[in-house]
Every structure is written in C-alpha cells, then in structure tokens.
Enzyme design. Structure first.
Site, PDB file in Angstrom:
ATOM      1  N   ARG A   5      -6.473  -7.906 -16.921  1.00 41.13           N
ATOM      2  CA  ARG A   5      -7.654  -7.255 -16.360  1.00 41.13           C
ATOM      3  C   ARG A   5      -7.192  -6.236 -15.321  1.00 41.13           C
ATOM      4  NH1 ARG A   5     -12.837  -8.134 -16.936  1.00 41.13           N
ATOM      5  NH2 ARG A   5     -12.201  -9.397 -18.689  1.00 41.13           N
ATOM      6  N   ASP A  24     -12.607   8.969 -19.899  1.00 34.13           N
ATOM      7  CA  ASP A  24     -12.525   7.525 -19.640  1.00 34.13           C
ATOM      8  C   ASP A  24     -12.339   6.851 -21.005  1.00 34.13           C
ATOM      9  OD1 ASP A  24     -13.028   4.858 -19.285  1.00 34.13           O
ATOM     10  OD2 ASP A  24     -14.733   5.132 -17.928  1.00 34.13           O
ATOM     11  N   LYS A  29      -9.142  -4.218 -22.478  1.00 31.48           N
ATOM     12  CA  LYS A  29     -10.048  -4.170 -23.644  1.00 31.48           C
ATOM     13  C   LYS A  29      -9.194  -4.048 -24.912  1.00 31.48           C
ATOM     14  CE  LYS A  29     -14.028  -2.293 -21.116  1.00 31.48           C
ATOM     15  NZ  LYS A  29     -13.597  -1.744 -19.820  1.00 31.48           N
ATOM     16  N   THR A  62      -9.222   1.015 -18.624  1.00 29.54           N
ATOM     17  CA  THR A  62      -8.929  -0.354 -18.225  1.00 29.54           C
ATOM     18  C   THR A  62      -7.765  -0.796 -19.106  1.00 29.54           C
ATOM     19  OG1 THR A  62     -10.619  -1.105 -19.769  1.00 29.54           O
ATOM     20  CG2 THR A  62     -11.229  -1.044 -17.450  1.00 29.54           C
ATOM     21  N   GLU A  66       0.852  -1.201   0.000  1.00 26.92           N
ATOM     22  CA  GLU A  66       0.000   0.000   0.000  1.00 26.92           C
ATOM     23  C   GLU A  66       0.882   1.243   0.000  1.00 26.92           C
ATOM     24  OE1 GLU A  66      -2.747  -0.445   3.195  1.00 26.92           O
ATOM     25  OE2 GLU A  66      -3.892  -1.971   2.147  1.00 26.92           O
TER      26      GLU A  66
HETATM   27  N1  DSN Z   1     -18.141  -3.888 -19.014  1.00 26.36           N
HETATM   28  C1  DSN Z   1     -17.566  -2.963 -19.955  1.00 26.36           C
HETATM   29  C2  DSN Z   1     -18.216  -3.060 -21.287  1.00 26.36           C
HETATM   30  O1  DSN Z   1     -18.647  -4.130 -21.646  1.00 26.36           O
HETATM   31  O2  DSN Z   1     -18.274  -2.079 -21.990  1.00 26.36           O
HETATM   32  C3  DSN Z   1     -17.564  -1.579 -19.488  1.00 26.36           C
HETATM   33  O3  DSN Z   1     -17.469  -1.518 -18.126  1.00 26.36           O
END
Ligand code: DSN
Length: 488
Positions: A290, A252, A284, A281, A77
């Site tokens: 993740r 975002d 993606k 994130t 932390e």
């Molecule tokens: N769960 C993601 C999506 O499918 O777009 C976004 O949080």
C-alpha cells in the site's frame, strides 16, 4: 495463484514464508493476541472471498514480509543523501533501489518512492507543478529570491494567483477521481476545477471536446487518469492538447500502473513518455505494498523532491523497501504474463456480461475493469452491490455517466480482474463469474422502504440464490487458492 509463490530459488518459498508468518504471529500473540487473531482471520476471509474490487490485489509474501521490519523505526525526512536526520544510510539505499527499479520499469527520468498513498502522490505532484510553474518564475519576475522577500502588495498578487490555479480533469461520473480537483479533496480547494466528460452516446473519451474545454478554460494542469473508466487513453493526444494551451500534463495511473509495467499499455497508451508527471499507487494492478509514487521528467525532479516535508510526513523505509521488492517482481517476464491476463480476463468478463444481456458503460472494456450499468435490472448500484455481496461476490457501486442516482446510490457496479487473476482465475472462471453475477441481479428486486428514500435503500434477493452462488464461487476459490502452500 499465478507466480508470486513460484521461485526457482534454493529456498522452498511457500514453506519458508509459512514459517516466517507462524513465527511472526507467535511473537505478536505474546503482546496482543486479538491482533494475531484478526490477522489470521483476514487471511481466511481473503481466501474465501471472490474479490472483484478493481483497485485491490494480493501482494506477494516477499512484499508483505519486507514491510515487517525495523526499517520502520528510522526517521528520514528529506531525500536520498540530503536528510534532516543523521544515520539514514540504509534508508538511502532502500529508497535508491526503489527509484532505480521504478525508473527502469517505466522508463522514467525520475522516480520518487516516498508518497504514502495515491492522494499523497497527487499532492506532491500538484505542489511540484505549482512550485515549478508559478512560484519560481513569478518570484524571478518580481525580482525577489523567496516568498519572504515579497512586499505585502506583491504577496497579495501572488496569493490570488495561487488561489486561482486551474485544473482540468475527468469528471467523477465519467470515471475520474476525487483527487483531480474535486471538492471533498484538498485539490478541489487548491484549484479551480473544470471537468471533461465522455461522449453522451458512446461514453468514450471525446478528445475534441477535451480540446475545446482546454482552449476555453486554459488550465495550468491537464489531468488524465481514472478509477472507473473501462477504456484506454491516448496520452499522446492529451499531451498535444496540454501543449496547445501551455498546461502541465499530469497522469494519475494508479489503476492501470500494472498494465503499463506489464507492457499491455504501450506506445501512445503508455503515459510515461508523454506526461510531465505521472502519479500512481503501488498496491492496485501493480501488486505492491500500500503506497504511492511519482514519476517525473528531469525538469520537475527537483520540485517533486520537495514532497517531504512539503506535504508528506517522514518516508516509511519499510514500505519503500517493499515497493522496491514489488517493482523488482514487476520487472520479470511472469509479471508481463500476469498483466496480459488481467486485460484478457476483463474482456472475458465483459463479454460474459454482454452475452447475458447486461449493459456495460462504453459497451465493454480494454483495461482491467468493467462498469456494469444495473438500471436495466431496476436496481440502484447500492442495491446491486449489497445483493452481490450477500451472494459472496465482492464489488463496489460506482456512478455511471450522468448518473440519475448520484454518487451515493449510483446506477453502476464496478468489477476488476487484478486480484482474481493473481489467484489464477482465467477465461472459464471469469465467464462463470459473469453468469453468477447476472443471475444474482436478475433475482434481486428493489423494495420500497417505509421511511426515507423510497426504493433506493432496500432490496430482496430470491430464496436460495445467495446460497447457490456462494457454493459455486467456493468451488472456484478452492481450485485457485490464495497463497498456495502458505499454512499458518
Ligand atoms: N480507492 C480507489 C479505488 O477504489 O478506485 C481509488 O482511490
């Protein structure tokens, strides 16, 4: 699969990864064989699935293997060099390398690699904004050093201000995200939220309308970013609006981080030079593990660093290490080729739908996703999603602007190209995907349920369509294997 297994290194990448996974599964098997089985089954399922979920991808074996180590066992932390625990030198190294790659890749002043997810990244950013914009100046004005020095009366005043902060973000039905101030997420309780939609005719972002709402509402935070808007955003225009009303501008970019990293979104379409804070994130279109990340300007760096323990539990060393590996991959020329193909393939997919008479929200795409309005087939999004799934096409239902069916049933289906592009799908395959999906939808009829929600829950797919579609997709999947050469 495009590049994640191809390395001109001394090791045979696929054979070595195969050995590593076989060994790992053999070890797991000695303790809980069902977990080893489920892990093998997941690979088989992913290999056999036509994955069009716009937010999913396939991380490389290097990224995945990085997560399976003892870096997981360390508490750390705090921030690099300032930990609440002893002996964090290796976590410091890992976190510093992840941040170094992120700064270089995105051209950001500051990068914070600790958030465990996108929600966490947004929470870190929100608290950084509140701390930066409200707490410190307000406390200074009141002549006190910290919250504990406030009188009851001063606290009451501040408390109300904290409870009345305003955020302006994209509406859910236009493609915005829950974490941008909507009720089911804590951000909806932290902020008074108003949303901007899209132009009712074109379904495109209307910057003049955003400007009007911003001037009227005077938000503390202007949020850009989306999870179901199939177009690019001009972040220079959004920043201009934020500046006019004195708002902090937060983007975002979770969905399109890979397109920013791969230099598909450049100039005014790249959020990093324009936003005070950018959240994302990493799993993606960026194709990492993740997790989440926050990029910030120098002004906000110190506030972002308060993320743990403000809203985050201990940072996960093994995942930050995997973020570093994924970010290193994203800095290669191969990743730029991949990102360009993601966008090209989305266009092909959109054109394939349009040529076959389908309706797309905004009439097309210029990012990684298409949003199909299925009301023309007489279906809800839920029926369409289920029928497509029966035929082996994995998508997810999604609201369309001003959706008459609401957020549960919806009238849309969202499809994205990042995952199948990683497998090596190109123009021919994506056009075929559009053909198969349209055929399924044309052959699906809504069925009125005898109880509850007439016509919304049930559907019937014409005989033979599921079987024929699965056979066609199986051919494409076999020709573009996931993790080629990886044998368990
Ligand atoms: N769960 C993601 C999506 O499918 O777009 C976004 O949080």
């Amino acid at each position: 699969m495009t590049d994640t297994l191809a390395r001109p290194a001394a090791v045979d990448y696929a054979a070595t990864a195969s050995q590593a996974y076989r060994a790992a599964l053999a070890v797991i098997e000695t303790v809980e064989p069902r977990i080893a089985d489920a892990t093998r089954a997941e690979l088989a399922d992913q290999r056999d699935s036509l994955k069009l979920i716009a937010s999913e991808n396939y991380a490389s074996p290097a990224v995945l293997l990085t997560m399976g180590t003892w870096l997981s066992d360390k508490y750390a932390e705090g921030t690099v060099g300032h930990r609440f625990y002893a002996a964090c030198q290796n976590i410091d190294t890992v976190e510093s390398i992840a941040a170094e790659h992120a700064r270089a890749l995105f051209g950001a002043d500051y990068a914070y690699a600790q958030p465990h997810s996108g929600i966490d990244a947004n929470l870190v950013a929100f608290w950084a904004i509140l701390a930066h914009r409200v707490e410190l100046p307000e406390l200074a004005e009141l002549g006190v050093k910290g919250v504990n020095d406030l009188t009851e009366e001063q606290w009451e005043t501040l408390r109300h201000k904290f409870g009345n902060q305003r955020a302006l973000g994209m509406s859910l039905d236009a493609g915005g995200h829950l974490t941008h101030g909507f009720r089911p997420n804590i951000s909806g309780k932290m902020f008074h939220q108003r949303s901007y939609g899209t132009d009712p005719k074109t379904q495109l972002l209307d910057y003049d309308a955003v400007r009007r709402t911003a001037h009227e509402f005077k938000p503390l935070v202007l949020i850009a970013g989306y999870s179901a808007y199939p177009r690019r955003v001009n972040f220079a225009k959004m920043r201009e609006i934020a500046d006019e009303v004195g708002a902090t501008f937060m983007v975002d970019m979770a969905h399109f981080a890979g397109l920013v990293a791969g230099k598909v979104f450049t100039g005014e379409e790249d959020p990093v030079p324009y936003a005070h804070l950018v959240t994302t994130t990493t799993h993606k279109s960026l194709r990492g593990p993740r997790g989440g990340m926050v990029l910030a300007t120098k002004d906000y760096a110190e506030d972002v660093d308060r993320g743990c323990p403000m809203v985050l539990g201990g940072p996960m060393g093994h995942v930050m290490a995997a973020k570093a590996v994924a970010l290193a991959e994203a800095r290669t020329p191969e990743f730029r080729t991949y990102a360009a193909a993601v966008a090209d393939n989305a266009k092909t997919l959109a054109d394939g739908f349009l040529r076959r008479g389908a309706t797309l929200v905004t009439g097309g795409t210029d990012n990684h996703l298409v949003l199909l309005d299925v009301s023309g087939y007489g279906l809800t999004g839920r029926q369409a999603e289920s029928a497509l799934l029966d035929a082996g096409i994995v998508t997810n239902r999604n609201a369309v602007p001003s959706d008459p069916n609401g957020a549960w049933y919806t009238s849309g289906v969202r499809l994205g190209t990042p995952a199948l592009t990683t497998r090596g799908f190109g123009a021919d395959e994506f056009d075929r995907v559009a053909e198969l999906a349209v055929n399924v939808l044309k052959n699906t009829t809504p069925v009125t349920a005898s109880t509850g929600m007439p016509g919304k829950a049930k559907y019937a797919l014409a005989d033979g369509v599921a079987h024929a579609t699965k056979a066609a997709t199986a051919e494409m999947l076999a020709a573009n294997p996931l993790y080629p050469g990886l044998e368990l």
